[in-house]
Write an enzyme that holds these catalytic residues in place. Structure first.
Site, PDB file in Angstrom:
ATOM      1  N   HIS A  58      -9.431  -0.970   4.812  1.00  0.00           N
ATOM      2  CA  HIS A  58     -10.367  -0.115   5.524  1.00  0.00           C
ATOM      3  C   HIS A  58     -11.783  -0.419   5.036  1.00  0.00           C
ATOM      4  O   HIS A  58     -11.968  -0.832   3.886  1.00  0.00           O
ATOM      5  CB  HIS A  58     -10.054   1.362   5.271  1.00  0.00           C
ATOM      6  CG  HIS A  58      -8.660   1.758   5.655  1.00  0.00           C
ATOM      7  ND1 HIS A  58      -8.347   2.268   6.889  1.00  0.00           N
ATOM      8  CD2 HIS A  58      -7.498   1.704   4.963  1.00  0.00           C
ATOM      9  CE1 HIS A  58      -7.056   2.518   6.954  1.00  0.00           C
ATOM     10  NE2 HIS A  58      -6.515   2.183   5.790  1.00  0.00           N
ATOM     11  N   GLY A  91      11.273  -2.513 -10.485  1.00  0.00           N
ATOM     12  CA  GLY A  91      11.104  -1.323  -9.663  1.00  0.00           C
ATOM     13  C   GLY A  91       9.656  -0.883  -9.563  1.00  0.00           C
ATOM     14  O   GLY A  91       8.889  -0.984 -10.517  1.00  0.00           O
ATOM     15  N   THR A  99      -2.908  -7.225  -7.496  1.00  0.00           N
ATOM     16  CA  THR A  99      -4.133  -7.188  -6.695  1.00  0.00           C
ATOM     17  C   THR A  99      -4.696  -8.578  -6.422  1.00  0.00           C
ATOM     18  O   THR A  99      -5.585  -8.714  -5.586  1.00  0.00           O
ATOM     19  CB  THR A  99      -5.211  -6.356  -7.405  1.00  0.00           C
ATOM     20  OG1 THR A  99      -5.514  -6.957  -8.671  1.00  0.00           O
ATOM     21  CG2 THR A  99      -4.732  -4.922  -7.627  1.00  0.00           C
ATOM     22  N   ASN A 113      15.802  -3.732  -2.492  1.00  0.00           N
ATOM     23  CA  ASN A 113      16.466  -2.511  -2.944  1.00  0.00           C
ATOM     24  C   ASN A 113      15.922  -1.294  -2.186  1.00  0.00           C
ATOM     25  O   ASN A 113      15.071  -1.422  -1.300  1.00  0.00           O
ATOM     26  CB  ASN A 113      16.280  -2.368  -4.456  1.00  0.00           C
ATOM     27  CG  ASN A 113      17.457  -1.675  -5.120  1.00  0.00           C
ATOM     28  OD1 ASN A 113      17.917  -0.637  -4.652  1.00  0.00           O
ATOM     29  ND2 ASN A 113      17.922  -2.227  -6.229  1.00  0.00           N
TER      30      ASN A 113
END
Length: 202
Positions: free
Chosen positions: A131, A159, A182, A101
């Site tokens: 990083h 969403g 995660t 989407n």
């Protein structure tokens, strides 16, 4: 991947390594984001995303051709809606019958792979870059690394879902809107929240 390296250590390894910075980047190893070839590829991808944003989605042939030119591979009957932003594009691989989407962001320093029949809600983010966490000098000097993201078949994101570097999601997984994934998710589960937690099997 640890932060124990110094910049001199990494430069010594890089000088002895026959691979390009691009090859090191895609492999998930330390690379310099300021490398000229990487910078050029990033600029080319951003330019391609800009051109795509100026294309009328009703011109389906031109739209599909640009998406396929930008991304590494795109299966049949796959549809990507407007607002797509990528780091490079070439490390993104979409299976058959995938729907993405509006306003997706896919930062593909490492491969991002979506299996067949995935359904991705608006505002999704796939973030492969990493990083140095504790070595502030190394981070400031431009060294980065990454980890791939892989989705199995028939995954559905609500969403605003964010997927972090190194995550693998199994088949037939549903992730609730606004969740931040995660860690890996097994197949056939519903996961919600920040960080996303499995709430039940499907």
């Amino acid at each position: 991947m640890t932060d124990s390296h110094t910049e001199d250590d990494l430069r010594t390894v890089a000088d002895a390594d026959p691979r390009t910075m691009w090859e090191r980047m895609v492999a998930g190893e330390y690379y310099l984001s300021t490398d000229p070839a990487i910078s050029a590829a990033s600029l080319a991808a951003r330019s391609a995303c800009f051109r795509l944003s100026q294309t009328d989605p009703a011109d389906t042939e031109a739209w599909d051709a640009q998406v396929r030119d930008l991304l590494g591979s795109v299966g049949t009957a796959t549809e990507v809606w407007q607002g797509l932003r990528v780091d490079y594009g070439t490390n993104i691989h979409l299976g058959d019958d995938v729907f993405i989407n509006v306003d997706a962001t896919i930062l593909d320093v490492c491969p991002v792979t979506l299996g067949d029949h995935c359904r991705i809600g608006p505002g999704a983010k796939f973030l492969t870059p990493l990083h140095p966490l504790e070595n502030h000098e190394l981070r400031a000097s431009g060294w980065e690394y990454g980890a791939p993201i892989t989705l199995g078949r028939n995954v559905w994101f609500g969403g605003g879902v964010t997927v972090c570097a190194g995550v693998t999601v199994g088949d037939n997984v549903v992730v609730g809107a606004g969740s931040v994934v995660t860690r890996d998710l097994p197949s056939d589960v519903l996961a919600v929240g920040t960080p996303a937690q499995v709430v039940r099997e499907l």
